[in-house]
Design a protein around this motif. Structure first.
Motif, mmCIF file in Angstrom:
data_model
loop_
_atom_site.group_PDB
_atom_site.id
_atom_site.type_symbol
_atom_site.label_atom_id
_atom_site.label_comp_id
_atom_site.label_asym_id
_atom_site.label_seq_id
_atom_site.Cartn_x
_atom_site.Cartn_y
_atom_site.Cartn_z
ATOM 1 N N ARG A 38 -47.972 8.970 -24.000
ATOM 2 C CA ARG A 38 -48.484 7.859 -23.166
ATOM 3 C C ARG A 38 -49.548 7.030 -23.879
ATOM 4 O O ARG A 38 -50.284 7.768 -24.655
ATOM 5 C CB ARG A 38 -48.901 7.939 -21.802
ATOM 6 C CG ARG A 38 -50.196 8.958 -21.777
ATOM 7 C CD ARG A 38 -50.456 9.182 -20.356
ATOM 8 N NE ARG A 38 -51.826 9.913 -20.248
ATOM 9 C CZ ARG A 38 -52.364 10.700 -19.033
ATOM 10 N NH1 ARG A 38 -51.601 10.716 -18.006
ATOM 11 N NH2 ARG A 38 -53.320 11.211 -19.104
ATOM 12 N N VAL A 48 -48.581 14.032 -24.002
ATOM 13 C CA VAL A 48 -48.590 14.407 -22.617
ATOM 14 C C VAL A 48 -47.744 15.766 -22.542
ATOM 15 O O VAL A 48 -48.344 16.719 -21.834
ATOM 16 C CB VAL A 48 -47.551 13.590 -21.863
ATOM 17 C CG1 VAL A 48 -47.558 13.761 -20.521
ATOM 18 C CG2 VAL A 48 -48.276 12.243 -21.930
ATOM 19 N N SER A 63 -55.406 16.984 -20.066
ATOM 20 C CA SER A 63 -55.476 15.940 -18.916
ATOM 21 C C SER A 63 -54.351 15.986 -17.872
ATOM 22 O O SER A 63 -54.575 15.356 -16.930
ATOM 23 C CB SER A 63 -55.789 14.529 -19.730
ATOM 24 O OG SER A 63 -54.455 13.909 -20.267
ATOM 25 N N VAL A 64 -53.181 16.454 -18.362
ATOM 26 C CA VAL A 64 -52.119 16.573 -17.170
ATOM 27 C C VAL A 64 -51.874 18.000 -16.940
ATOM 28 O O VAL A 64 -50.929 18.349 -16.016
ATOM 29 C CB VAL A 64 -50.940 15.910 -17.733
ATOM 30 C CG1 VAL A 64 -51.418 14.286 -18.218
ATOM 31 C CG2 VAL A 64 -50.385 16.514 -19.076
ATOM 32 N N PHE A 68 -48.396 17.874 -14.081
ATOM 33 C CA PHE A 68 -47.058 17.465 -14.951
ATOM 34 C C PHE A 68 -46.223 18.725 -15.299
ATOM 35 O O PHE A 68 -46.566 19.773 -15.787
ATOM 36 C CB PHE A 68 -47.274 16.476 -15.910
ATOM 37 C CG PHE A 68 -47.905 15.207 -15.728
ATOM 38 C CD1 PHE A 68 -48.580 14.925 -14.359
ATOM 39 C CD2 PHE A 68 -47.708 14.197 -16.557
ATOM 40 C CE1 PHE A 68 -49.111 13.788 -14.323
ATOM 41 C CE2 PHE A 68 -48.548 12.956 -16.334
ATOM 42 C CZ PHE A 68 -49.006 12.842 -15.193
ATOM 43 N N MET A 83 -44.471 14.135 -12.431
ATOM 44 C CA MET A 83 -45.856 13.854 -12.304
ATOM 45 C C MET A 83 -46.394 14.146 -10.981
ATOM 46 O O MET A 83 -45.725 13.205 -10.111
ATOM 47 C CB MET A 83 -46.018 12.573 -13.054
ATOM 48 C CG MET A 83 -45.617 12.247 -14.364
ATOM 49 S SD MET A 83 -46.092 10.484 -15.128
ATOM 50 C CE MET A 83 -45.041 9.550 -13.949
ATOM 51 N N LEU A 86 -51.070 12.148 -9.110
ATOM 52 C CA LEU A 86 -51.415 11.314 -9.989
ATOM 53 C C LEU A 86 -52.821 10.562 -9.848
ATOM 54 O O LEU A 86 -52.968 10.372 -8.681
ATOM 55 C CB LEU A 86 -50.146 10.030 -9.967
ATOM 56 C CG LEU A 86 -48.832 10.536 -10.916
ATOM 57 C CD1 LEU A 86 -47.896 9.658 -10.413
ATOM 58 C CD2 LEU A 86 -49.021 10.572 -12.031
ATOM 59 N N LYS A 87 -53.278 10.184 -10.891
ATOM 60 C CA LYS A 87 -54.746 9.564 -10.898
ATOM 61 C C LYS A 87 -54.620 8.099 -11.636
ATOM 62 O O LYS A 87 -53.733 7.986 -12.275
ATOM 63 C CB LYS A 87 -55.649 10.535 -11.726
ATOM 64 C CG LYS A 87 -55.586 11.779 -11.232
ATOM 65 C CD LYS A 87 -56.770 12.703 -12.055
ATOM 66 C CE LYS A 87 -56.599 14.192 -11.808
ATOM 67 N NZ LYS A 87 -57.445 15.054 -12.429
ATOM 68 N N ASP A 90 -54.065 8.051 -15.153
ATOM 69 C CA ASP A 90 -52.568 8.355 -15.614
ATOM 70 C C ASP A 90 -51.933 7.052 -16.051
ATOM 71 O O ASP A 90 -50.744 6.986 -16.609
ATOM 72 C CB ASP A 90 -51.732 9.049 -14.661
ATOM 73 C CG ASP A 90 -52.298 10.582 -14.580
ATOM 74 O OD1 ASP A 90 -52.756 11.180 -15.572
ATOM 75 O OD2 ASP A 90 -52.237 11.097 -13.285
ATOM 76 N N TYR A 94 -45.376 5.163 -20.733
ATOM 77 C CA TYR A 94 -45.004 6.369 -21.035
ATOM 78 C C TYR A 94 -43.548 6.348 -22.006
ATOM 79 O O TYR A 94 -42.651 5.825 -21.674
ATOM 80 C CB TYR A 94 -44.547 7.412 -19.827
ATOM 81 C CG TYR A 94 -45.860 7.685 -19.213
ATOM 82 C CD1 TYR A 94 -46.268 9.306 -19.142
ATOM 83 C CD2 TYR A 94 -46.491 7.011 -18.725
ATOM 84 C CE1 TYR A 94 -47.301 9.519 -18.693
ATOM 85 C CE2 TYR A 94 -47.729 7.319 -17.808
ATOM 86 C CZ TYR A 94 -47.981 8.739 -17.899
ATOM 87 O OH TYR A 94 -49.355 9.170 -17.391
#
Length: 123
Positions: A38, A48, A63-64, A68, A83, A86-87, A90, A94
């Motif tokens: 991403r 990712v 971070s994921v 994810f 996913m 989600l934040k 994010d 992608y």
């Protein structure tokens, strides 16, 4: 020889979920490592997730991780990125990627790339 088309992006609220799909052409899809990267505005492309040809090995960016999940259906020539939680951070375009030989988290390891799909997470 391989073309990748991403879909499933969109706008969601924080805490929501999306599932991205990447449809691949080619008879040899089953043998390819697949990955998701991403890129957010002003930031470098970020790893990712990746999955090996059999689906038995996966890896995720820090971070994921835990939110994810990457999976693949070789019969459908498709890889997915589920996913959850989600934040806003994010939010990014992608990209789906494929490589015949490598398994890893670096973009230079992948020979084929899709056009990307936008994911926007609102707070």
């Amino acid at each position: 020889q391989v073309q990748l088309i991403e879909s499933g992006g969109g706008l969601v609220q924080a805490g929501g979920s999306l599932r991205l799909s990447c449809a691949a052409s080619g008879r040899t899809f089953r043998t390819y490592t697949m990955g998701w990267f991403r890129q957010a505005p002003g930031k470098e492309r970020e790893f990712v997730a990746t999955i090996n040809w059999s689906g038995g090995r996966t890896d995720y960016g820090d971070s994921v991780k835990g939110r994810f999940t990457i999976s693949r259906d070789n019969a459908k020539n498709t890889v997915y990125l589920q996913m959850n939680s989600l934040k806003p951070e994010d939010t990014a375009v992608y990209y789906c990627a494929a490589d015949q030989y490598s398994y890893g988290s670096y973009d230079y390891q992948y020979d084929y790339w899709g056009q990307g799909t936008q994911v926007t997470v609102s707070s």
